[in-house]
Design a protein around this motif. Structure first.
Motif, PDB file in Angstrom:
ATOM      1  N   LYS A 130     -14.891 124.105  64.785  1.00 35.06           N
ATOM      2  CA  LYS A 130     -13.754 123.519  65.481  1.00 35.06           C
ATOM      3  C   LYS A 130     -13.868 121.998  65.509  1.00 35.06           C
ATOM      4  O   LYS A 130     -12.872 121.279  65.407  1.00 35.06           O
ATOM      5  CB  LYS A 130     -13.657 124.076  66.903  1.00 35.06           C
ATOM      6  N   CYS A 156     -14.922 131.147  64.178  1.00 31.41           N
ATOM      7  CA  CYS A 156     -14.877 130.648  65.556  1.00 31.41           C
ATOM      8  C   CYS A 156     -14.659 131.796  66.531  1.00 31.41           C
ATOM      9  O   CYS A 156     -13.803 132.662  66.301  1.00 31.41           O
ATOM     10  CB  CYS A 156     -13.756 129.622  65.708  1.00 31.41           C
ATOM     11  N   PRO A 195      -7.968 131.401  65.650  1.00 27.16           N
ATOM     12  CA  PRO A 195      -8.763 130.491  64.809  1.00 27.16           C
ATOM     13  C   PRO A 195      -8.611 130.705  63.319  1.00 27.16           C
ATOM     14  O   PRO A 195      -8.511 129.731  62.567  1.00 27.16           O
ATOM     15  CB  PRO A 195     -10.203 130.754  65.275  1.00 27.16           C
ATOM     16  N   PRO A 199     -10.080 126.872  62.635  1.00 25.89           N
ATOM     17  CA  PRO A 199     -10.212 126.844  64.093  1.00 25.89           C
ATOM     18  C   PRO A 199     -10.063 125.462  64.701  1.00 25.89           C
ATOM     19  O   PRO A 199      -9.914 125.339  65.920  1.00 25.89           O
ATOM     20  CB  PRO A 199     -11.623 127.388  64.323  1.00 25.89           C
ATOM     21  N   GLU A 200     -10.094 124.428  63.872  1.00 25.61           N
ATOM     22  CA  GLU A 200      -9.933 123.065  64.402  1.00 25.61           C
ATOM     23  C   GLU A 200      -8.501 122.797  64.857  1.00 25.61           C
ATOM     24  O   GLU A 200      -8.237 121.832  65.574  1.00 25.61           O
ATOM     25  CB  GLU A 200     -10.346 122.037  63.347  1.00 25.61           C
ATOM     26  N   ASP A 202      -5.610 123.913  67.177  1.00 27.57           N
ATOM     27  CA  ASP A 202      -5.437 124.729  68.375  1.00 27.57           C
ATOM     28  C   ASP A 202      -4.016 125.214  68.583  1.00 27.57           C
ATOM     29  O   ASP A 202      -3.797 126.282  69.157  1.00 27.57           O
ATOM     30  CB  ASP A 202      -5.855 123.939  69.623  1.00 27.57           C
ATOM     31  N   HIS A 266      -8.825 132.946  71.722  1.00 31.04           N
ATOM     32  CA  HIS A 266      -8.540 131.555  71.390  1.00 31.04           C
ATOM     33  C   HIS A 266      -7.222 131.087  71.993  1.00 31.04           C
ATOM     34  O   HIS A 266      -6.889 129.903  71.954  1.00 31.04           O
ATOM     35  CB  HIS A 266      -8.478 131.437  69.861  1.00 31.04           C
TER      36      HIS A 266
END
Length: 337
Positions: A130, A156, A195, A199-200, A202, A266
């Motif tokens: 992430k 993630c 994710p 996953p970076e 959001d 998430h």
């Protein structure tokens, strides 16, 4: 903390222009962003202050709902007379979150954009997809007691930390944004993302977009609601599992049901099939159990967090019972009844 420049936006259009720079970040209450900057997780080169924009009001929306400005603080929202009367589920979730000091500063828009509280995400010395895509997920095979049991990927297993967002998911809120291509509305169910391979990322916000308000539909649940939050301590702590429930019950039959889970994925976790399984049914423990199984379908632990599956199952049943009996969880006396 890295060096950065600062600008105070005089209009939403100016803020949108400033956000064209991918290294720019919005700052309002700063309750999450400043932490991330101090830990060198976020390194913006420019902060865009939006606190002087006219986005701090709660107004009637067309069709009988309300529109909440992005700069309305969590405290102001929780204690607003209309919200406490017509959307007590949201008020309860807000009061379950953070501390009074943080609620006084945190904003509605900022709460929507909270980043995960994963230990490894906050520690730049450890791999985290992430924080640094492709570096690996330290939580998988590591200490993952607080991590996801639903919707995770091999990249993630972090969870979204917000209480407010869980209630907004159950209430089917709509997020209004302005961006380079104009204004658009994003259903709450589509705002946060799982994710997957990235996953970076959001949310589904596009580059340069600014949250301006959150719209709630007309009230639907009356007193048949609850926000149940299970955590390691009753004071300021994030949810291991939380459950937002709203029911419309007439003549001993559930006419409408909405449920969302927090602390397990998430994003706030909803499954329409679980809600549909309750509609047209009596509010019984047996029916609540079936709904819980549907809502948790596919749940998988990662070692330290295996217990969360059973915890979530029991929490769903308890929350549905509380809502059906119109005895919502108190956020003052936090003992579960």
């Amino acid at each position: 903390m890295n060096r950065f420049s600062y600008v105070r936006a005089a209009s939403a259009a100016e803020a949108v222009r400033e956000l064209a720079d991918p290294a720019a970040r919005i700052i309002a209450g700063g309750t999450n962003l400043l932490d991330l900057m101090k830990y060198a997780v976020e390194k913006p080169t420019r902060l865009v202050d939006i606190t002087h924009l006219p986005l701090a009001t709660i107004e009637d929306a067309p069709g009988g709902g309300v529109r909440i400005g992005a700069l309305v603080t969590n405290a102001a929202l929780a204690y607003d007379d209309r919200i406490a009367r017509d959307y007590p589920l949201l008020s309860s979730a807000l009061l379950a979150g953070a501390s009074p000091q943080l609620r006084n500063a945190a904003t509605t828009g900022g709460n929507l954009l909270q980043r995960t509280r994963c230990y490894y995400f906050y520690d730049p010395a450890t791999p985290c997809n992430k924080r640094e895509p492709g570096s690996g997920c330290s939580a998988i095979g590591g200490l993952n007691r607080i991590h996801a049991i639903l919707g995770a990927s091999e990249n993630c297993i972090a969870t979204h930390p917000s209480d407010m967002c869980v209630a907004l998911a159950a209430l089917e809120a709509v997020i209004h944004v302005e961006g380079p291509d104009g204004a658009r509305a994003i259903p709450m169910a589509d705002f946060h993302r799982l994710p997957g391979d990235s996953p970076e990322i959001d949310t589904t916000l596009r580059q340069g977009e600014l949250i301006t308000s959150v719209e709630l539909p007309p009230p639907a649940f009356g007193q048949n609601h609850t926000y149940l939050k299970l955590r390691d301590r009753l004071s300021y702590a994030f949810a291991l599992v939380s459950v937002a429930v709203g029911l419309n019950i007439e003549g001993g039959t559930i006419k409408k049901a909405r449920m969302a889970l927090g602390g397990v994925a998430h994003k706030p976790w909803r499954k329409p099939e679980a809600e549909q399984a309750l509609e047209g049914q009596a509010p019984t423990l047996e029916n609540f159990g079936r709904a819980a199984e549907l809502l948790l379908q596919g749940a998988r632990g990662h070692g330290h967090n295996d217990f969360k599956i059973e915890l979530a199952r029991r929490a769903i049943g308890r929350a549905l019972s509380q809502a059906a009996e119109a005895r919502p969880q108190s956020q003052t006396d936090k003992r579960i009844r």
